[in-house]
Design an enzyme around this catalytic site. Structure first.
Site: not given
Ligand code: GLU
Length: 422
Positions: A112
């Site tokens: 993240k």
């Molecule tokens: N931000 C989204 C999540 O928390 C999607 C992450 C992604 O598609 O890599 O799952």
């Protein structure tokens, strides 16, 4: 560190993530070495970088990219822009991505990133420059085979396009698979935009049928009206459910006779908020959590259902579109009072699942129809739901712990099979 008691709340989101992990690690009787590997992120990058503002001044922003675990494949996870973002939040969010990808059996590890910024205070040009510079700063970590960002809170397909363009400029050729959640005209996937919501509706549909509830008779309260919340409201209303409340960061609106999410989206487009939508009673975000409804969908930020308000949650089902909305103490309270929690790492995994499809399509340069994307998404979500439900029944635990048991086992097995280098 103080010893945990069942009602003691961990203080930060990462402490919460570690507590959730510890519960599963204990039940799995995970060996101490494996436990230490999985309990902390593998890599953490902090960047402080300058951005030229429109008035010529220079401001330095702080951003992060945290890579939790690489054992199951390239890293995957969104980028969030938020004024209160901390490294600790990003650690938790990265760890949750590892488990989310493992629950759905996507061949990824979790990561993240984010920037400490309130994008509402910046112009579109400033956000573009911030994004391009942040992309350059984290370019030492990201790549189609290495780590693939996506949208998250306050980021969107346009921001993904700027990241993709920036990295492509450095490479000298177009690298579509560097990010997912891109606009469709530059290699994004059909169905990605509403994938988180569609995945949640798929899981909720299965859960409702387990409880002998009819989706079309359910009253739904949705906290947050971003990509996930607004699409959940729209899709559920289309399935016949009644949307009795919605909110955004400024507050919400409640109408026991039902609200029209499409009209609310239009209203938000004009006024910037759903909170002053005239066809209902104004409520706060705290009120929304305790409303008389059948399904509560937290679709904004973390830590909104805690030991303090969980006893007053009246919904029969909590379906987590947000990451980390429920604390471990609240989980226990909800379980004891018979509320079914569909945990984030299962319920909101539709987003990363279609991100995976987008990445595969980008690498193969072969694109699928929206129908194919949605059918594959339904398959993945249905399979994940039933696998988690089976573990919950077998082990006599709630759905979050069941999802963790499944996910942690898969990641631990991958680490064990690969062995410890050197
Ligand atoms: N931000 C989204 C999540 O928390 C999607 C992450 C992604 O598609 O890599 O799952």
């Amino acid at each position: 560190m103080a010893l945990a008691t069942p009602i003691e709340e961990p203080r930060t989101s990462f402490a919460i993530a570690q507590r959730q992990f510890d519960i599963a690690a204990d039940l799995l009787d995970l060996a101490p070495g494996l436990r230490s590997i999985l309990r902390s992120p593998q890599r953490e990058l902090t960047v402080n970088f300058p951005v030229k503002l429109d008035d010529g001044r220079i401001r330095v922003f702080t951003g992060y990219r945290v890579q939790h675990n690489l054992a199951r494949g390239p890293l995957k996870g969104g980028i969030r822009y938020h004024p209160e973002l901390s490294l600790d939040d990003v650690r938790a969010l990265a760890m949750w991505m590892t488990w989310k990808c493992a629950v759905t059996n996507l061949p990824y590890g979790g990561a993240k990133g984010g920037v400490v910024v309130d994008p509402k205070q910046l112009s579109a040009h400033e956000i573009e420059r911030l994004t391009r510079r942040f992309a350059t700063e984290i370019s030492i970590l990201i790549g189609p085979e290495r780590d693939v960002p996506a949208p998250d809170v306050n980021t969107n397909p346009q921001i993904m396009a700027w990241i993709m363009d920036t990295i492509s400029m450095h490479q000298g050729y177009t690298v579509p698979a560097i990010v997912t959640g891109k606009p469709i005209n530059i290699g994004g996937s059909e169905g990605r935009n509403e994938a988180t919501a569609r995945g949640l509706v798929a899981v909720l549909t299965q859960a409702a049928s387990q409880l002998d509830l009819e989706l079309s008779r359910l009253r739904i309260a949705v906290q947050g009206f971003g990509n996930a919340g607004a699409n959940v409201a729209r899709l559920l209303q289309a399935r016949g459910a009644s949307i009795v409340a919605v909110s955004d960061s400024r507050g919400g609106v409640y109408n026991p006779h039902g609200l029209d999410p499409v009209a609310i989206l239009d209203h938000k487009g004009h006024t910037g908020t759903v909170s002053d939508y005239p066809e209902g009673e104004q409520i706060s975000n705290a009120d929304l959590i305790e409303l008389d409804c059948d399904v509560l969908v937290p679709a904004a930020l973390g830590d909104v259902i805690t030991a303090a308000n969980a006893p007053r949650v009246r919904a029969r089902i909590v379906a987590e579109a947000a990451n980390g909305p429920t604390t471990p103490a609240a989980d226990d309270i909800l379980y004891d009072q018979g509320t079914l929690v569909l945990p984030d790492i299962l319920a909101n995994a539709g987003g990363v699942t279609v991100s995976y499809f987008e990445w595969v399509q980008g690498l193969q340069e072969f694109f699928w129809s929206e129908q194919e994307v949605n059918a594959q998404l339904e398959r993945v979500m249905g399979h994940a739901f039933h696998s988690v439900l089976r573990v919950a029944h077998e082990r006599g635990v709630h759905m979050r712990t069941a999802a963790y048991l499944l996910a942690v086992r898969r990641v631990a097995d991958a680490v064990t099979t690969r062995g410890i280098y050197p």
